[in-house]
Design an enzyme around this catalytic site. Structure first.
Site, PDB file in Angstrom:
ATOM      1  N   ARG A  88      48.614  52.366  37.460  1.00 39.77           N
ATOM      2  CA  ARG A  88      49.971  52.578  36.991  1.00 39.77           C
ATOM      3  C   ARG A  88      51.023  51.475  37.373  1.00 39.77           C
ATOM      4  NH1 ARG A  88      54.792  52.926  39.665  1.00 39.77           N
ATOM      5  NH2 ARG A  88      56.064  54.393  38.993  1.00 39.77           N
ATOM      6  N   HIS A 144      54.908  47.321  36.309  1.00 38.53           N
ATOM      7  CA  HIS A 144      55.670  46.178  36.704  1.00 38.53           C
ATOM      8  C   HIS A 144      55.367  45.018  36.101  1.00 38.53           C
ATOM      9  CE1 HIS A 144      57.540  48.507  39.932  1.00 38.53           C
ATOM     10  NE2 HIS A 144      56.349  49.138  40.287  1.00 38.53           N
TER      11      HIS A 144
END
Length: 83
Positions: free
Chosen positions: A75, A80
């Site tokens: 995730r 990011h």
């Protein structure tokens, strides 16, 4: 009101069920060409990873054969490192 571990586990189950059922007749070439489906899968993985982060440590320790950190880490990479 905070959510319970059961609710987070349900989110994980819902997303994994979606990905499993939507991929039964899917091959790699078709997946790679389908922008909407790729985005849906990314979102499902994000939901799973975020739900995992909300689970109590005790529950994760109890079921230590499950790769909880890997799910949360995926995730994070999607969120990011989107480029």
């Amino acid at each position: 009101m905070s959510r319970s571990a059961r609710e987070y586990l349900q989110h994980i189950l819902d997303e994994t069920t979606y990905m499993m059922t939507s991929s039964t007749s899917l091959d790699k070439a078709k997946f790679v060409q389908d922008e909407t489906l790729k985005r849906a899968y990314v979102r499902s993985i994000e939901v799973i990873g975020e739900a995992v982060k909300q689970l109590p440590d005790g529950l994760c320790q109890k079921y230590d054969a499950i790769e909880w950190r890997a799910m949360a880490g995926m995730r994070d990479r999607l969120i990011h490192n989107y480029s």
